[in-house]
Write an enzyme that holds these catalytic residues in place. Structure first.
Site, PDB file in Angstrom:
ATOM      1  N   GLU A 210      42.294  40.061  39.779  1.00 25.28           N
ATOM      2  CA  GLU A 210      40.839  40.103  39.609  1.00 25.28           C
ATOM      3  C   GLU A 210      40.332  41.047  38.508  1.00 25.28           C
ATOM      4  O   GLU A 210      39.559  41.966  38.763  1.00 25.28           O
ATOM      5  CB  GLU A 210      40.173  40.447  40.943  1.00 25.28           C
ATOM      6  CG  GLU A 210      40.396  39.361  41.973  1.00 25.28           C
ATOM      7  CD  GLU A 210      39.707  39.620  43.303  1.00 25.28           C
ATOM      8  OE1 GLU A 210      39.255  40.753  43.545  1.00 25.28           O
ATOM      9  OE2 GLU A 210      39.627  38.659  44.102  1.00 25.28           O
ATOM     10  N   GLU A 330      43.232  32.791  45.260  1.00 17.53           N
ATOM     11  CA  GLU A 330      42.529  33.303  46.430  1.00 17.53           C
ATOM     12  C   GLU A 330      41.279  32.477  46.673  1.00 17.53           C
ATOM     13  O   GLU A 330      40.526  32.190  45.739  1.00 17.53           O
ATOM     14  CB  GLU A 330      42.108  34.764  46.254  1.00 17.53           C
ATOM     15  CG  GLU A 330      43.220  35.776  46.259  1.00 17.53           C
ATOM     16  CD  GLU A 330      42.681  37.213  46.192  1.00 17.53           C
ATOM     17  OE1 GLU A 330      41.483  37.427  46.527  1.00 17.53           O
ATOM     18  OE2 GLU A 330      43.444  38.116  45.803  1.00 17.53           O
TER      19      GLU A 330
END
Length: 605
Positions: A210, A330
């Site tokens: 991320e 995810e």
């Protein structure tokens, strides 16, 4: 703009404290590195779908026999936390956990870690009672990771190692920090590539989790350009093991448009990642629902029909234009709100059902296997054993247990219509349903439950409880059966149910509100609910109106709805029953800060 996703680990920190007393034997020497030629147990068996190392061809991932494969798995976190090991081993044996993953049809494990595990860390939170995890005694974190990788490989699963954080303290926007420079990041990635060289259970490495603002894509500033950093790190890994896949996540903002951290691959069109070894690059995105944070697209009047266009713009086009494979590394939700249920149903359809498209599909790993992810929960419930059949049911059509999947028009026969739909119970906030199983020429893999015209759940069994409802309100339901090929039955005969209670007014409980942190642009708060009645509650809800423009972005230990300024929080499955005089609590994040203390109305059911 996405808020910090570290909230996902709020409950994980609680678990760390809870497991501090577990008996451990300190590590007395650094774990030995695995031999470069070490092969996973079972590697000598006849090659099956997914065998060996993998490579790419256009938008597809191929195995060593050049057969297309589909990753359909789960995230099992913990090595990146201060437990320094995958979570849940305080309750179960690691092999039992992996066996259960496989039995449910998941074929890949994304295994997050932090660079702390290269410091000879000693895992904490492992039970050895009754012979559980006995072969993990005296092992450091990396040696325990070896055990998990080897066992997963032995039973036919693949592992993607995910450099989740520089250290166990928090997620970082960039791939480096003052304490963990880029040189350490790359050295540790190369160490993993060397450690598992020759062990094709580890199919690749996700370089950094991320990246987000100020990380950019293609801006040319080596200090913040994630695309350039991914090239440096990816090529370093391939210099050690050129057979690994390199997974590169997106950023947060490209050309002024923002989405989830790591979820923006719009820059790939003009600035693709360049690796020195061909056919090793897989792009990765993340996507979440409102239980993690509110985003503008959830309030669009056309939701959820607007979502495919948003996914196309952010990451889907990379797959659809045959640029490279795309892995949704995810995605997750508590599945408590109707919005989240619609989001997940739309996303699963977008990922392309295996029965229709086979392995010519998006790759994915669901967040998470763990139940201790505070704003998503997991496939497992809090006992670390029971499966959340609603979440697992949503994913049924995109699973690929043997990596491939048929597709292309094989099975076209729909299951029979479910019969006997009936109401088995109601509360002020829920309706429980059951029905008679449908039949199919192969097998029914899931049942889709509809409230009115909207899908509210998917389960593998023949019962479902719809929660988060309004007291004294009628709801109508139907059920459809679905098989592995995505064929869906006609709807069952409808059944109606009215929730108990009348709604409105305080009765049987009180609620106390406390802000735990406020940083101006947002805040976190906790609410304590106390049963003031003479008997145990079956359910409760707390309502309030904001004094300003506050919006709840995520809630833990409760579900919520918000309409304008009005918010209603309802108990989770595990805390609806509160004994007389006892209390339970829930928390949430919201924005902007400075909301003050609203007047709360509590009602017990």
């Amino acid at each position: 703009m996405s808020p910090p996703l570290s909230r996902r680990f709020r409950k994980a920190l609680v678990a760390l404290v809870a497991t501090a007393a577990v008996a451990l034997v300190p590590l007395t020497a650094p774990p030995a590195l695995a031999s470069p030629d070490r092969a996973a147990p079972g590697a000598a068996t006849a090659a099956a779908a997914g065998a060996g190392y993998w490579h790419t061809s256009g938008r597809r991932i191929l195995d060593e026999q050049n057969q297309p494969v589909r990753m359909a798995g789960v995230n099992w976190f913990g090595f990146e936390t201060a437990n320094y090991v995958a979570h849940g081993l305080w309750s179960r044996d690691y092999r039992s956990m992996i066996d259960q993953m496989k039995s449910l049809g998941y074929n890949t494990i994304r295994l997050p870690y932090s660079d702390d595990i290269f410091k000879n860390t000693v895992p904490n939170g492992i039970t050895y009672a009754n012979g559980l995890n006995s072969d993990l005694k005296d092992l450091g974190s990396l040696a325990v990771m070896d055990k998990i990788v080897d066992y997963a490989g032995a039973i036919g699963l693949k592992v993607v190692l995910d450099r989740h954080r520089p250290d166990a303290s928090a997620q970082s926007a960039l791939w480096y920090t003052a304490a963990v420079p880029e040189t350490t990041w790359i050295a540790d990635l190369k160490a993993l590539a060397a450690r598992y060289q020759g062990n094709s259970a580890v199919v690749g490495i996700d370089l950094h989790n991320e990246p987000h603002d100020p990380a950019c894509w293609g801006c040319g500033d080596t200090g913040v350009d994630w695309r350039l950093a991914a090239e440096r790190a990816g090529n370093a890994v391939l210099s050690v093991n050129p057979r690994l896949l390199i997974f590169v996540e997106g950023v947060q903002t490209v050309n002024g448009r923002s989405t989830w951290w790591g979820g923006n691959l719009a820059g790939v069109a003009d600035a693709p990642v360049r690796l020195n070894v061909a056919n090793r690059l897989v792009y990765s995105a993340h996507d979440y629902a409102t239980s993690v944070a509110q985003q503008p697209w959830f309030d669009d009047p056309s939701f959820p029909a607007n979502m495919p266009g948003i996914w196309d713009r952010n990451w889907g086009y990379v797959f659809k234009q045959n640029i490279a494979p795309v892995w949704l590394g995810e995605f997750g939700t508590t599945l408590q709100s109707t919005t989240d249920q619609k989001w997940l149903a739309a996303l699963v359809d977008y990922l392309r059902p295996t029965g229709t498209y086979g392995a010519d599909s998006f790759q994915w790993t669901f967040w998470s296997w763990n139940p201790d992810s505070g704003d998503t929960g997991g496939i497992l419930k809090d006992d670390w054993q029971t499966v959340d059949t609603a979440k697992d049911g949503y994913l049924a059509s995109v699973k690929a247990p043997a990596f491939g999947g048929g597709g292309g028009g094989g099975d076209t026969t729909a299951p029979s219509t479910p019969t006997g739909l009936r109401v088995t119970g109601t509360t002020s906030t829920s309706v429980s349903l059951a029905w008679t199983a449908a039949t199919d020429d192969t097998a029914v893999t899931a049942y889709d439950v509809y409230r009115g015209s909207g899908k509210v759940g998917a389960v593998t069994g023949t019962s479902y409880t719809d929660t988060g409802l309004t007291a004294g309100t009628r709801y109508d339901y139907t059920v459809r059966a679905r098989d592995a090929a995505g064929n869906t039955s006609p709807a069952s005969a409808p059944v109606g149910a009215t929730t108990s209670g009348t709604g409105g007014g305080s009765a049987g409980c009180t609620a106390v509100y406390k802000v735990s942190s406020d940083w101006g642009s947002g805040f976190n708060a906790d609410v304590t609910v106390t049963n003031t009645g003479p008997t145990a509650t079956r359910s409760w809800q707390v309502s309030w109106d904001w004094p300003g423009s506050q919006t709840v972005s995520g809630m833990w230990n409760a579900s919520f709805t918000q309409a304008g300024k009005s918010v209603t929080a309802r108990n989770a499955d595990h805390n609806g029953s509160v004994a007389p005089g006892a209390s339970t609590s829930f928390g949430f994040g919201a924005a902007p800060g400075g909301a003050g203390t609203p007047a709360l109305v509590c009602r017990a059911g």
